[in-house]
Every structure is written in structure tokens, then in C-alpha cells.
Design an enzyme around this catalytic site. Structure first.
Site, PDB file in Angstrom:
ATOM      1  CB  CYS A 248      31.425 -45.790  13.976  1.00  0.00           C
ATOM      2  SG  CYS A 248      30.698 -47.379  13.611  1.00  0.00           S
TER       3      CYS A 248
ATOM      4  CG  ASN B  32      22.634 -30.952  12.865  1.00  0.00           C
ATOM      5  OD1 ASN B  32      21.743 -30.152  13.138  1.00  0.00           O
ATOM      6  ND2 ASN B  32      23.212 -30.983  11.678  1.00  0.00           N
ATOM      7  CD  GLU B  33      20.999 -31.842   8.031  1.00  0.00           C
ATOM      8  OE1 GLU B  33      22.127 -31.986   7.536  1.00  0.00           O
ATOM      9  OE2 GLU B  33      20.134 -31.123   7.536  1.00  0.00           O
TER      10      GLU B  33
ATOM     11  CD  GLU C  71      19.648 -27.113   9.856  1.00  0.00           C
ATOM     12  OE1 GLU C  71      20.135 -27.073   8.697  1.00  0.00           O
ATOM     13  OE2 GLU C  71      20.211 -27.688  10.799  1.00  0.00           O
TER      14      GLU C  71
ATOM     15  CD1 TRP D 193      24.764 -26.610   2.131  1.00  0.00           C
ATOM     16  CD2 TRP D 193      24.043 -27.926   0.474  1.00  0.00           C
ATOM     17  NE1 TRP D 193      23.388 -26.659   2.200  1.00  0.00           N
ATOM     18  CE2 TRP D 193      22.919 -27.456   1.199  1.00  0.00           C
ATOM     19  CE3 TRP D 193      23.821 -28.765  -0.622  1.00  0.00           C
ATOM     20  CZ2 TRP D 193      21.606 -27.788   0.870  1.00  0.00           C
ATOM     21  CZ3 TRP D 193      22.509 -29.099  -0.950  1.00  0.00           C
ATOM     22  CH2 TRP D 193      21.424 -28.615  -0.209  1.00  0.00           C
TER      23      TRP D 193
ATOM     24  CD  GLU E 166      27.450 -24.968   7.363  1.00  0.00           C
ATOM     25  OE1 GLU E 166      26.891 -24.292   8.251  1.00  0.00           O
ATOM     26  OE2 GLU E 166      27.146 -26.138   7.078  1.00  0.00           O
ATOM     27  CD  GLN E 167      34.912 -18.318   5.032  1.00  0.00           C
ATOM     28  OE1 GLN E 167      35.314 -17.276   4.557  1.00  0.00           O
ATOM     29  NE2 GLN E 167      35.627 -19.059   5.847  1.00  0.00           N
ATOM     30  CG  MET E 168      31.461 -18.731   0.557  1.00  0.00           C
ATOM     31  SD  MET E 168      31.559 -16.938   0.296  1.00  0.00           S
ATOM     32  CE  MET E 168      30.803 -16.812  -1.329  1.00  0.00           C
ATOM     33  CG  HIS E 169      24.603 -21.508   4.486  1.00  0.00           C
ATOM     34  ND1 HIS E 169      23.442 -20.870   4.898  1.00  0.00           N
ATOM     35  CD2 HIS E 169      24.232 -22.765   4.158  1.00  0.00           C
ATOM     36  CE1 HIS E 169      22.431 -21.723   4.819  1.00  0.00           C
ATOM     37  NE2 HIS E 169      22.887 -22.872   4.364  1.00  0.00           N
TER      38      HIS E 169
END
Ligand code: GAL
Length: 649
Positions: free
Chosen positions: A107, A141-142, A313, A321, A361-364
Site C-alpha cells: 500500500c 516498476n509500473e 519495455e 497476459w 511469465e514463462q509464456m512471454h
């Protein structure tokens, strides 16, 4: 103009690092961003730091001639830290804690967590702040990713009370500002005020608007704490933060003022899939991305960074995602990279060096496959690097002829009381931007308190809360000005102005909105212009005015009123109407408009003129005959681009 890449040494055996660094350098990469999620490796236990591995990683990168963007790891507090401060977790709008096990589980208003962030930032900056290879910093980050700007925790509630006490000074002033007499919502003390969630029905709109403002200030305060430490311990380095696409929950201009440059994370295919675009556009631009989405953010973040910005990025292949995750058309990674440079990026950095075989994120995709073979994105990054080497450093971007006024507060105000399902400020702003871009115009996206000097045309998609100062600045610049519907429809407290909308605009453009109605899709309103009928969308205002109408509603009454070079729209125009309105105001501003082929977009940087093709068909480059091409040529294949030099004015 340089290339970069995001790299996670902590994900790979150390035996890989030297080869990775050499291959990065060989590919033409100059910057490597590291460390933003590495807290548990940097400080495995409270107070016990393990720097050895990160020292070696930095030395390995530096040894290959690479420069490092070091990050503060505060987006991923480790388990021991969360266990030590369980109340540092945010609570969602349903009052549920957002637990450990992914990221961004904090928070912004937790003082305990802020102290931990200051401590780890001091530690990392103390260690690497003066390292010659460390050339820039990224905070966290973001901010806000995964819906984390607004928290409804006890910490946030306390922070909000303090914020309100500072803003209103007396609880009577708060009650007045919120119209708290309505439904007996009056407070006797600031510490009676709670966050505006879990109410039986809609919470008080002024309360909600203030909660948005408070949450936005909390993000800026959180970021500033880190920036101040980084400036002290790492002098001379640029400090940035990586912002997101289509994200409005905090005021990015306010955070940007504390940074040296803005950066943002560009995922064109994911954005097309996840946002409001109609099915036919999702299919048409499936592998290219929407022609205006990246450009819109490039222009926005150039404004947030006061001229200086990076892509931190860049999508290199399929992401993981979105609802569906197609692969970019071959050539698109190259084209997206050049598009960023055309809009003025200093650096384009790809996410990520290599696809991870484990974790969320292994499929990124990365520039490399998990088996370390260079993937399509990596091949194209190498191609851009070679092209850049022969390109020379172009001039910076000149001021665009058009400014689009971007107000985060306007987006919050629309969100608090949309009054029509789907009436999103951000979408309205984006659509006005696309109409400008379809005419080949370059656009700067600027905040409401910008200096408008030098713009020929200013488009304010809607400024529901309109300050006299903005009106003065607009008048002083002498531009043609277009205001969208709902401008001046609220006071700063979130009330309907006593003079009715458009509030202070009435002094310059004498129209009064005596009624508004919102209409379901398919129910109009219809707008008549030059003997033709056009679709408006969701919204109709009844204008009381003596000004001549440039367009009228089929039911009667002005849909578009103007005085001198100021224009007001009383509806959200459908695409055909919007194109006409924008063409008309652009011509009035003496701007050279071009009708581009579908999917083609233009952009000038210094004396170089770029064209990009987002359509799945080959197009013709809209360059003058005899143009001296520096990239591409007359044919613009799908995913193609061309660049040519233009005479300086
Ligand atoms: C960004 C984020 C990265 C990574 C990436 C995947 O939102 O900053 O850490 O998750 O998305 O596309």
C-alpha cells in the site's frame, strides 16, 4: 538513439552471464535494465545483504561495454518483510488484503513500507550509485499495475484524513465541498472520514474524486522519496520510472516532474486485445497493433518527461497476459522500434533478453527463446541496431503544430459519474488523437497547465474541471481551440457550476448547457451537417446560445457551436463526424492535412519524415516525388516503414 534490454541475472546460472553480455553487445544493445524484482536475492534476510552476485553481474555487463539501468526493487517486497509488517498490504475495494505471491503487494500509504523502501533504496544506491557503468535509475516498476493505485487499508484511511485536513483546514469546509448535507453525510471531525468503498450504493462523488486525488498524490510522494535518495547517492545519473499504457489512476505529469525523463512499457498487441477496440479492428490489426496506440503513448510520455523519454519495455513477441496473445507480424518489432525513435525516444529497450522457462511469465517471449536461440524479435532488434548505426543522430523533435490537452483529473471525474455506460474520458481523448493522426498531423500531448505558445491548434477532448488559468493560456496562444462535451461541467469540488456548464468557458464562448441526456448505443443522437446525417455517441447536450451552429442535432439545437476560432461540441462524435470536425478545425488553423491510406501513419523528427504501415496490405509511401529515402522506399509492405529527409523550414 540506442537500444536496450531488460535482463534478470538472478534467473540464470552465472555461467550464462558473460555470454549473454557479449551477445547483447554483439547485437548492438547499449543499455541493460536490471534489479527491479531482485530484493529477495539482494537481502535474503532482514539486514543481511548479498551483494556479491549483483556486483559480478554489473561487472560482467560493464566488461562487455554495456551501460546499466539499475532499479530499486520495491515492486516485490520479500516474504520476510511482508510477515514483519502485515499491515503494509493494500486492501482492495472489497476490503480484502492483496497478499504475497505475485508482485506489487503493498500500500502506497504504509509508513512502515515507505521506511523499508527508503532503506533498500539507500542500500542499492549506496552500493552502485557511483559505479561508472550505472548510467540511469528506474524507481520501482509500473506504479499502479494490477490495479494497485487505490488501496482501502487502515493506513490509506489515516493518510486520507491527514490529506483532507491539509486541503480543507476545517471540517465545515470539507462538508461544504462535498455537499455533505445530502443524505446526512456530515462529519464532525476529519478522523471520522473513511475511504469511499463498501458503501451501500454509490459513495459521494466529491468524496470519490478527492480519494482519486489523494491516491495520486501518494504515488508521487512514494516515488519522490526514492528519487531524493538516488539523486543524493548517485549524482549525475538520470532517474526515471516505467509507466504503463492506457493507465490514468494517478497524475503522471505530477510524478514526471520529479524525474529526469519518462519511460513507458509498450505492448502493442496486448493493448489492442485488452482495451475497448471493436472486434473488426482487433482482427485487422491483430499482429501489428492499433496504428495509433503506441504513437499516442509516445506523445503522452514525451510530455510527461518534458521532452525526454524512453521505451523501457518493448514487446518482442507474443506476451502472456492478454486474453489472446498472437505473434507480431515479421517486421513489426523493427517497425515499433523505429516508430518510437520517430516520436523522439532516446532509448528503446526490449522486454526481455530471454524467455523464462519458469514463473508467471514463462509464456512471454524474449529476444531469445528459452533454449537461448535468437528469436524473431532478437533478429529484428539486431536489424534496427545496424540501421541505427548508419543513420546518424537525428535532431530532437520539434514542437508539433497540434496540442492535445490530457487531464488525469478529467478521467477521474468521468469515472466518478460517467452518466452513460462506456463514457470514458480516456477513450474520447484517444479518439480525438486518432482523428488528428489520420490526417497526418504530429501531436504533442500536454497537461492542462501547459504553455500553449506556438501551437496552431489545441484540442481539449473534455476538461470538466476548467481553470481560468487554462483559459487565459489558451487565449494568449491565439490557437484554434476545440473543446469536447462536458467541458466546464464541474467545479473543483465536483459540483455543477452555478452558471451551469460549461462554467468559466461561457465568458469566452457564450453557450449554456441547460440539459444533458445520455443515450444507449443505437439511440443516437443524430447530427446534421452540410445536408448529411452523422452519428453522435451516448451524449446530447441542449445548448442555449445565440451563436451560429456549425452542426445541429436532428431533434434540434446546436451540436457544434463556435465563436471566432473557439469551438464547442455538444456530443461525443462518431468517427465520420469527428473526422470532419477535426479536418475543419485543422484547416482553420492552416495546417497541411493529408488524407492517408488506411493504416498508414506519418511522423516527423527533426528533418526526417517517417511513414509506417499498420495495415495488412501493401501501401504507397506518401512521400514527395524525388524524396531522398534513408529507410525503405515507395512501397510500404505490411509492417513496413520508410524515412526520407525533408527541407528545413
Ligand atoms: C510489464 C512489467 C514487466 C513484465 C511485462 C510483461 O507490465 O513491467 O515486469 O511483467 O509487463 O509483458
Amino acid at each position: 538513439m540506442k537500444l536496450g534490454v531488460c535482463y534478470y541475472p538472478e534467473h540464470w546460472p552465472e555461467a550464462f552471464w558473460a555470454d549473454d553480455a557479449l551477445r547483447m553487445a554483439g547485437l548492438g544493445i547499449a543499455w541493460v535494465r536490471i534489479g527491479e524484482f531482485a530484493w529477495s536475492r539482494i537481502e535474503p534476510e532482514p539486514g543481511r545483504f548479498d551483494w556479491a552476485w549483483l556486483d559480478r553481474a554489473v561487472e560482467t555487463l560493464a566488461g562487455a561495454g554495456l551501460k546499466v539501468v539499475m532499479c530499486t526493487p520495491t515492486a516485490t517486497p520479500p516474504k520476510w518483510l511482508v510477515d514483519a509488517h502485515p499491515d503494509m498490504l493494500a486492501l482492495d475495494a472489497e476490503g480484502r488484503p492483496r497478499r504475497f505471491g505475485s508482485r506489487r503487494h503493498y500500500c502506497f500509504s504504509s509508513e512502515a513500507y515507505r521506511a523499508e523502501c527508503a532503506r533498500i533504496t539507500e542500500a542499492v544506491a549506496g552500493r552502485y550509485g557511483r559505479h561508472p557503468a550505472v548510467g540511469a535509475w528506474q524507481t520501482d516498476n509500473e506504479f499502479g499495475c494490477h490495479d494497485t493505485t487505490l488501496s482501502y487499508s487502515a493506513n490509506a484511511a489515516r493518510g486520507f484524513q491527514t490529506w483532507l485536513a491539509q486541503r480543507y483546514q476545517s471540517v465545515e469546509a470539507l462538508n461544504r465541498a462535498w455537499g455533505a448535507a445530502f443524505w446526512s453525510q456530515e462529519y464532525r471531525d476529519f478522523d471520522e472520514v473513511e475511504p469511499p468503498n463498501l458503501t451501500v450504493t454509490e459513495a459521494n462523488p466529491s468524496h470519490r474524486l478527492d480519494y482519486n486525488r489523494f491516491a495520486s498524490d501518494e504515488v508521487a510522494r512514494f516515488n519522490r522519496l526514492q528519487v531524493e535518495i538516488l539523486r543524493r547517492l548517485s549524482p549525475g545519473r538520470d532517474v526515471t520510472h516505467n509507466f504503463m499504457g492506457f493507465y490514468t489512476e494517478f497524475d503522471h505529469f505530477a510524478v514526471g516532474r520529479d524525474l529526469d525523463l519518462a519511460s513507458w512499457d509498450s505492448y502493442p498487441l496486448g493493448f489492442l486485445e485488452q482495451f475497448w477496440f471493436p472486434e473488426d479492428e482487433k482482427l485487422r490489426y491483430l499482429r501489428q497493433g492499433h496504428p495509433d496506440v503506441s504513437a499516442f503513448h509516445h506523445d503522452l510520455y514525451r510530455g510527461v518527461g518534458r521532452g525526454r523519454w524512453w521505451v523501457m519495455e518493448q514487446q518482442p513477441g507474443p506476451v502472456n497476459w492478454a486474453r489472446y496473445n498472437p505473434a507480431p507480424l515479421p517486421g513489426m518489432v523493427r517497425s515499433w522500434t523505429w516508430e518510437a525513435f520517430a516520436h523522439g525516444a532516446e532509448v528503446v529497450s526490449y522486454f526481455r533478453w530471454r524467455q523464462a522457462p519458469f514463473g508467471q511469465e514463462q509464456m512471454h517471449a524474449g529476444l531469445n527463446r528459452p533454449d537461448n536461440v535468437l528469436d524473431q524479435g532478437g533478429v529484428e532488434a539486431g536489424e534496427v541496431a545496424r540501421e541505427l548505426a548508419g543513420f546518424g543522430e537525428p535532431e530532437p523533435c520539434r514542437r508539433a503544430p497540434v496540442a492535445l490537452v490530457f487531464s488525469y483529473e478529467a478521467d477521474w471525474q468521468f469515472g466518478v459519474q460517467p452518466h452513460a455506460r462506456g463514457f470514458r474520458w480516456l477513450q474520447l481523448a484517444f479518439e480525438m488523437y486518432t482523428a488528428l493522426r489520420r490526417l497526418g498531423l504530429d501531436v504533442d500531448i500536454v497537461p492542462p497547465d501547459a504553455d500553449f505558445t506556438g501551437y496552431a491548434l489545441v484540442v481539449a477532448p473534455s476538461l470538466p474541471i476548467l481553470d481560468e488559468a487554462t483559459l487565459d493560456a489558451l487565449e494568449a496562444c491565439g490557437a484554434v481551440v476545440l473543446f469536447g462535451p462536458r467541458t466546464g461541467s464541474r467545479t473543483r469540488e465536483g459540483h455543477i457550476p452555478a452558471s451551469l456548464p460549461p462554467g468559466p468557458l461561457q465568458g469566452r464562448l457564450p453557450v449554456r448547457v441547460t440539459r444533458v441526456e445520455s443515450l444507449r448505443p443505437g439511440a443516437g443522437p443524430e447530427v446534421e451537417l452540410a445536408g448529411r446525417t452523422f452519428a453522435g455517441r451516448l451524449w446530447r447536450e441542449v445548448l442555449e446560445t445565440d451563436l451560429p451552429a456549425l452542426a445541429t442535432f436532428a431533434e434540434g439545437g446546436a451540436a457544434w457551436a463556435s465563436r471566432e476560432s473557439w469551438h464547442y461540441l455538444a456530443t461525443w462524435p462518431g468517427t465520420a463526424l469527428l473526422d470532419l470536425v477535426i479536418a475543419r478545425v485543422a484547416l482553420e488553423a492552416d495546417l497541411p492535412v493529408e488524407t492517408l491510406e488506411e493504416g498508414v501513419r506519418l511522423r516527423r523528427r527533426g528533418d526526417v519524415h517517417f511513414a509506417f504501415n499498420f495495415s495488412p496490405e501493401t501501401r504507397r509511401t506518401p512521400a514527395p516525388v524525388g524524396a531522398r529515402y534513408v529507410l525503405g522506399g515507395r512501397d510500404l509492405p505490411p509492417a513496413g516503414l520508410a524515412a526520407w529527409r525533408i527541407e528545413s523550414p
